[in-house]
Design a protein around this motif. Structure first.
Motif, PDB file in Angstrom:
ATOM      1  N   HIS A  66      22.184  15.214  25.478  1.00 20.51           N
ATOM      2  CA  HIS A  66      21.407  15.250  24.638  1.00 20.51           C
ATOM      3  C   HIS A  66      20.360  14.008  24.826  1.00 20.51           C
ATOM      4  CE1 HIS A  66      20.951  11.549  21.175  1.00 20.51           C
ATOM      5  NE2 HIS A  66      20.950  12.436  20.430  1.00 20.51           N
ATOM      6  N   ARG A  77      17.333  16.268  25.339  1.00 23.48           N
ATOM      7  CA  ARG A  77      17.033  16.738  23.642  1.00 23.48           C
ATOM      8  C   ARG A  77      17.787  18.382  23.603  1.00 23.48           C
ATOM      9  NH1 ARG A  77      10.884  15.520  24.487  1.00 23.48           N
ATOM     10  NH2 ARG A  77      11.383  13.632  24.724  1.00 23.48           N
ATOM     11  N   THR A 111      20.847  19.671  21.556  1.00 24.99           N
ATOM     12  CA  THR A 111      21.637  19.458  21.004  1.00 24.99           C
ATOM     13  C   THR A 111      23.069  20.325  21.138  1.00 24.99           C
ATOM     14  OG1 THR A 111      20.463  18.045  20.286  1.00 24.99           O
ATOM     15  CG2 THR A 111      22.615  18.457  18.987  1.00 24.99           C
ATOM     16  N   ALA A 127      24.914  20.116  24.259  1.00 27.09           N
ATOM     17  CA  ALA A 127      25.753  18.717  23.696  1.00 27.09           C
ATOM     18  C   ALA A 127      26.671  17.842  23.385  1.00 27.09           C
ATOM     19  CB  ALA A 127      24.617  16.962  23.529  1.00 27.09           C
ATOM     20  N   ARG A 128      26.777  19.332  23.076  1.00 29.70           N
ATOM     21  CA  ARG A 128      28.019  19.125  21.162  1.00 29.70           C
ATOM     22  C   ARG A 128      29.654  19.873  22.479  1.00 29.70           C
ATOM     23  NH1 ARG A 128      28.763  18.169  15.911  1.00 29.70           N
ATOM     24  NH2 ARG A 128      30.141  19.448  15.013  1.00 29.70           N
TER      25      ARG A 128
END
Length: 151
Positions: free
Chosen positions: A124, A127, A129, A132-133
Motif C-alpha cells: 500500500h 502504491r 493497491t 496490497a489487497r
C-alpha cells in the motif's frame, strides 16, 4: 475515525441510491412496454449486485481492521515513520526499501499472517493497491485458519 464516518456515510447514500434504482426498475416493469420492461429488469438487478459488492468490501475492511488491532496488541504493527514528500505522500524510495524488507520477512515465514499483513501495508505504501489487497486477503485467511490459495 474520520474514515469510518466517511465510509458509513457513503455506504448509506449508496443504499439509498440502490433503493431509488430498484423503485425505478419496478415502475419501468409496470409500464408494459417491452423496452421499458427490459430496462426495468436490469435496473432491478443492479442494486443486488451493488449490495453484494458493498457487503464484500465492508467485510474485507472489518477483517483487516480486526487484524490491525490484533497486531497492535502484540506490538507488531509497523510504525508509520517513512519519509514523506513536501505534499505529504510517502517517498517512493523509502517505501521500496521497506517493501524489500517486508518481502524478505514474508518469504522467510510464508505461513505467518503477521508478515503478510506487514507486506500488505508495504504494498500500500508503495502504491500497489491490487497486490496490497491480495496480501491482506492472504493475511486474513491465514489468521482465520481458512484455505489459502497458491501464490
Amino acid at each position: 475515525m474520520g474514515g469510518k464516518i466517511t465510509y458509513f456515510f457513503l455506504a448509506t447514500v449508496l443504499v439509498l441510491v440502490f433503493g431509488v434504482v430498484a423503485l425505478e426498475g419496478v415502475l419501468l416493469l409496470l409500464t408494459g412496454e417491452p423496452a421499458a420492461m427490459g430496462m426495468g429488469a436490469v435496473a432491478f438487478v443492479l442494486p443486488f449486485i451493488g449490495a453484494w459488492f458493498l457487503r464484500h468490501n465492508t467485510r474485507f475492511a472489518r477483517d483487516a481492521h480486526r487484524l490491525a488491532h490484533a497486531l497492535e496488541a502484540e506490538g507488531g504493527l509497523p510504525a508509520d515513520d517513512l519519509e514523506r514528500t513536501p505534499g505529504g505522500r510517502i517517498d517512493r524510495d523509502a517505501a521500496d526499501a521497506v517493501f524489500a524488507r517486508r518481502q524478505a520477512e514474508t518469504e522467510e515465514a510464508p505461513g505467518d499472517w503477521r508478515t503478510w499483513f506487514r507486506l500488505a501495508v508495504a504494498y500500500h505504501d508503495a502504491r500497489d493497491t491490487p497486490r496490497a489487497r491480495k496480501a491482506m486477503q492472504r493475511a486474513i485467511a491465514l489468521h482465520d485458519g481458512k484455505a489459502v490459495p497458491a501464490a
